[in-house]
Motif scaffolding. Sequence first.
Motif, PDB file in Angstrom:
ATOM      1  N   GLU A 125     -28.315 -22.916  -3.493  1.00 41.31           N
ATOM      2  CA  GLU A 125     -29.080 -22.798  -2.250  1.00 41.31           C
ATOM      3  C   GLU A 125     -29.665 -21.399  -2.098  1.00 41.31           C
ATOM      4  O   GLU A 125     -30.820 -21.235  -1.695  1.00 41.31           O
ATOM      5  N   VAL A 126     -28.874 -20.396  -2.426  1.00 45.35           N
ATOM      6  CA  VAL A 126     -29.361 -19.019  -2.334  1.00 45.35           C
ATOM      7  C   VAL A 126     -30.479 -18.780  -3.345  1.00 45.35           C
ATOM      8  O   VAL A 126     -31.498 -18.148  -3.034  1.00 45.35           O
ATOM      9  N   ALA A 127     -30.308 -19.301  -4.562  1.00 48.17           N
ATOM     10  CA  ALA A 127     -31.337 -19.130  -5.584  1.00 48.17           C
ATOM     11  C   ALA A 127     -32.651 -19.774  -5.162  1.00 48.17           C
ATOM     12  O   ALA A 127     -33.736 -19.225  -5.409  1.00 48.17           O
ATOM     13  N   ALA A 128     -32.572 -20.925  -4.503  1.00 40.61           N
ATOM     14  CA  ALA A 128     -33.784 -21.601  -4.041  1.00 40.61           C
ATOM     15  C   ALA A 128     -34.484 -20.783  -2.963  1.00 40.61           C
ATOM     16  O   ALA A 128     -35.722 -20.676  -2.950  1.00 40.61           O
ATOM     17  N   LEU A 129     -33.718 -20.204  -2.049  1.00 46.06           N
ATOM     18  CA  LEU A 129     -34.308 -19.363  -1.009  1.00 46.06           C
ATOM     19  C   LEU A 129     -35.007 -18.153  -1.615  1.00 46.06           C
ATOM     20  O   LEU A 129     -36.113 -17.781  -1.221  1.00 46.06           O
ATOM     21  N   ALA A 130     -34.352 -17.545  -2.593  1.00 45.81           N
ATOM     22  CA  ALA A 130     -34.906 -16.349  -3.216  1.00 45.81           C
ATOM     23  C   ALA A 130     -36.149 -16.666  -4.037  1.00 45.81           C
ATOM     24  O   ALA A 130     -37.107 -15.887  -4.067  1.00 45.81           O
ATOM     25  N   ALA A 131     -36.119 -17.815  -4.711  1.00 42.27           N
ATOM     26  CA  ALA A 131     -37.243 -18.180  -5.573  1.00 42.27           C
ATOM     27  C   ALA A 131     -38.537 -18.298  -4.787  1.00 42.27           C
ATOM     28  O   ALA A 131     -39.624 -18.013  -5.311  1.00 42.27           O
ATOM     29  N   ALA A 132     -38.442 -18.711  -3.531  1.00 52.47           N
ATOM     30  CA  ALA A 132     -39.638 -18.840  -2.703  1.00 52.47           C
ATOM     31  C   ALA A 132     -40.332 -17.507  -2.492  1.00 52.47           C
ATOM     32  O   ALA A 132     -41.521 -17.452  -2.158  1.00 52.47           O
ATOM     33  N   HIS A 133     -39.602 -16.407  -2.695  1.00 47.16           N
ATOM     34  CA  HIS A 133     -40.163 -15.063  -2.528  1.00 47.16           C
ATOM     35  C   HIS A 133     -40.232 -14.301  -3.849  1.00 47.16           C
ATOM     36  O   HIS A 133     -40.522 -13.100  -3.855  1.00 47.16           O
ATOM     37  N   GLY A 134     -39.939 -14.998  -4.958  1.00 48.41           N
ATOM     38  CA  GLY A 134     -40.001 -14.337  -6.255  1.00 48.41           C
ATOM     39  C   GLY A 134     -38.924 -13.300  -6.476  1.00 48.41           C
ATOM     40  O   GLY A 134     -39.116 -12.340  -7.223  1.00 48.41           O
ATOM     41  N   ILE A 135     -37.757 -13.501  -5.852  1.00 52.40           N
ATOM     42  CA  ILE A 135     -36.658 -12.539  -5.941  1.00 52.40           C
ATOM     43  C   ILE A 135     -35.627 -13.043  -6.946  1.00 52.40           C
ATOM     44  O   ILE A 135     -35.134 -14.171  -6.817  1.00 52.40           O
ATOM     45  N   PRO A 136     -35.265 -12.257  -7.960  1.00 53.79           N
ATOM     46  CA  PRO A 136     -34.250 -12.703  -8.931  1.00 53.79           C
ATOM     47  C   PRO A 136     -32.852 -12.709  -8.321  1.00 53.79           C
ATOM     48  O   PRO A 136     -32.517 -11.852  -7.490  1.00 53.79           O
ATOM     49  N   VAL A 137     -32.038 -13.669  -8.752  1.00 53.51           N
ATOM     50  CA  VAL A 137     -30.662 -13.796  -8.267  1.00 53.51           C
ATOM     51  C   VAL A 137     -29.710 -13.774  -9.452  1.00 53.51           C
ATOM     52  O   VAL A 137     -29.892 -14.494 -10.436  1.00 53.51           O
ATOM     53  N   HIS A 138     -28.683 -12.942  -9.332  1.00 49.36           N
ATOM     54  CA  HIS A 138     -27.611 -12.845 -10.329  1.00 49.36           C
ATOM     55  C   HIS A 138     -26.323 -13.388  -9.723  1.00 49.36           C
ATOM     56  O   HIS A 138     -26.051 -13.179  -8.533  1.00 49.36           O
ATOM     57  N   ALA A 139     -25.543 -14.076 -10.539  1.00 53.44           N
ATOM     58  CA  ALA A 139     -24.234 -14.546 -10.103  1.00 53.44           C
ATOM     59  C   ALA A 139     -23.166 -14.108 -11.091  1.00 53.44           C
ATOM     60  O   ALA A 139     -23.312 -14.301 -12.301  1.00 53.44           O
ATOM     61  N   ASP A 140     -22.108 -13.512 -10.568  1.00 53.57           N
ATOM     62  CA  ASP A 140     -20.909 -13.262 -11.359  1.00 53.57           C
ATOM     63  C   ASP A 140     -20.150 -14.586 -11.413  1.00 53.57           C
ATOM     64  O   ASP A 140     -19.566 -15.019 -10.418  1.00 53.57           O
ATOM     65  N   ALA A 141     -20.193 -15.246 -12.562  1.00 54.43           N
ATOM     66  CA  ALA A 141     -19.553 -16.559 -12.722  1.00 54.43           C
ATOM     67  C   ALA A 141     -18.290 -16.465 -13.556  1.00 54.43           C
ATOM     68  O   ALA A 141     -17.855 -17.466 -14.153  1.00 54.43           O
ATOM     69  N   VAL A 142     -17.683 -15.288 -13.600  1.00 55.84           N
ATOM     70  CA  VAL A 142     -16.494 -15.058 -14.419  1.00 55.84           C
ATOM     71  C   VAL A 142     -15.373 -16.040 -14.069  1.00 55.84           C
ATOM     72  O   VAL A 142     -14.696 -16.567 -14.952  1.00 55.84           O
ATOM     73  N   GLN A 143     -15.180 -16.289 -12.772  1.00 55.25           N
ATOM     74  CA  GLN A 143     -14.111 -17.202 -12.363  1.00 55.25           C
ATOM     75  C   GLN A 143     -14.533 -18.659 -12.389  1.00 55.25           C
ATOM     76  O   GLN A 143     -13.690 -19.558 -12.358  1.00 55.25           O
ATOM     77  N   ALA A 144     -15.830 -18.917 -12.445  1.00 53.06           N
ATOM     78  CA  ALA A 144     -16.331 -20.280 -12.285  1.00 53.06           C
ATOM     79  C   ALA A 144     -16.399 -21.074 -13.584  1.00 53.06           C
ATOM     80  O   ALA A 144     -16.106 -22.271 -13.607  1.00 53.06           O
ATOM     81  N   VAL A 145     -16.800 -20.425 -14.684  1.00 47.88           N
ATOM     82  CA  VAL A 145     -16.992 -21.137 -15.944  1.00 47.88           C
ATOM     83  C   VAL A 145     -15.666 -21.757 -16.401  1.00 47.88           C
ATOM     84  O   VAL A 145     -14.645 -21.078 -16.483  1.00 47.88           O
ATOM     85  N   GLY A 146     -15.686 -23.041 -16.647  1.00 46.04           N
ATOM     86  CA  GLY A 146     -14.482 -23.748 -17.057  1.00 46.04           C
ATOM     87  C   GLY A 146     -13.628 -24.249 -15.912  1.00 46.04           C
ATOM     88  O   GLY A 146     -12.742 -25.083 -16.120  1.00 46.04           O
ATOM     89  N   ALA A 147     -13.901 -23.753 -14.695  1.00 45.71           N
ATOM     90  CA  ALA A 147     -13.132 -24.183 -13.526  1.00 45.71           C
ATOM     91  C   ALA A 147     -13.911 -25.171 -12.674  1.00 45.71           C
ATOM     92  O   ALA A 147     -13.343 -26.122 -12.117  1.00 45.71           O
ATOM     93  N   VAL A 148     -15.220 -24.937 -12.541  1.00 51.84           N
ATOM     94  CA  VAL A 148     -16.108 -25.829 -11.801  1.00 51.84           C
ATOM     95  C   VAL A 148     -17.348 -26.063 -12.667  1.00 51.84           C
ATOM     96  O   VAL A 148     -17.601 -25.309 -13.614  1.00 51.84           O
ATOM     97  N   PRO A 149     -18.151 -27.092 -12.389  1.00 53.25           N
ATOM     98  CA  PRO A 149     -19.365 -27.311 -13.185  1.00 53.25           C
ATOM     99  C   PRO A 149     -20.320 -26.125 -13.064  1.00 53.25           C
ATOM    100  O   PRO A 149     -20.629 -25.680 -11.957  1.00 53.25           O
ATOM    101  N   VAL A 150     -20.785 -25.623 -14.193  1.00 46.72           N
ATOM    102  CA  VAL A 150     -21.733 -24.504 -14.219  1.00 46.72           C
ATOM    103  C   VAL A 150     -22.889 -24.888 -15.136  1.00 46.72           C
ATOM    104  O   VAL A 150     -22.692 -25.087 -16.334  1.00 46.72           O
TER     105      VAL A 150
END
Length: 393
Positions: free
Chosen positions: A170-195
């Motif tokens: 949702e945040v990435a979609a909001l940012a994309a409307a303004h051409g703003i890049p979004v970074h996510a620290d997914a260190v805890q997410a990979v392998g724990a939730v769908p990524v």
Amino acid sequence: MRNTPTVYLDHAASTPMCDAAIAAMTEHLRDVGNASSLHASGRRRRRVVEESRERIAGSLGCRPSEIVFTSGGTEADNLALKGLFWSRRDADPARTRVLSTAIEHHAVLDPLEWLAEHEGAAVELLDVDGAGRLDPERVRAAIEADPGAVGLISLMWANNEVGTVQPVAEVAALAAAHGIPVHADAVQAVGAVPVDFAASGLDALSLSGHKVGGPQGVGALVARREAALTPLLHGGGQERGVRSGTVDVAAVAGLAAAVEIAVKQQADHAVRVAALRERLVEGVLRAVPDAVLNGAAPGEDRLPGNAHFSFPGCEGDSLLMLLDARGIECSTGSACSAGVPQPSHVLLALGHSPEMARSSLRFSLGWTSTEADVDAVADALGACVERARAARL
């Protein structure tokens, strides 16, 4: 020497290497050659690196050319934040705003603080709710206050302390409307939730080997080819010119094996550790009825293996050591400055008092966790809490 077996419930800090990663690393530890060399040995090493890149890309929904190997999650975060900030600001000096949250890992918060102190970044840490979740509308309002000045947004996929999963798409979609890049620290997410990198809409994503059953000291930044990154390291121009340095082929092979296994088994793993987590929560609350479970309610908005509690009347550090003496290993979210325990910035951001924040412990489960591990915590915790509370009187 301990006479009791160790109960390891600190998988969020580092999980044991899986067999596939150990085998992949071992296979290449004696190999000769630099992956950047043009001779036959170098080409064989390069083939391992590129095949590893392809395996990770297939697991994370990205293109192989979007993967930049690093020494771990911290370097990947630094490369994303500084690299994106510098490239965006150099293209337009007005882009000095950086939006993030108050609950980020220090691998994000500290580079942002450095950018503010040394590079003129205007860092804005957005508040979260009492469960640790960022409201996308808060992001929308922050962007719309001055969209042309926003250089980038950084939002962790899942919190390392309380396990709350964030609305990154949702945040990435909001940012994309303004051409703003979004970074996510997914260190805890990979392998724990769908990524899925492509589906997320992100421009950059960080991951670390030792959180998914791979080796320590290796990780990656997944970055869209269109996302301009100013390098932190200058040298041989490896990794598409943004991360110079000789690639650790054995570690990269181990990382690829671990990521592939973790993602393939993610759904089954989540069901298994979530059941263990529920057993743990029930056991803890039975042993210590006034314990407080922090973070989002168990479900889709929380990592399946995370259980984070506050124990009123205790110092988390003391309780940790009492459990450790019984062979149970977990962690506190607090930091220690000059020998003085400091309350977790995450729990403070969730609205906890400093005293409550200092009374907290995180139990994090992983692929080696068992019902016996969980039951050992419940059996030991009551007496340990009593001793920790008595020590404060």
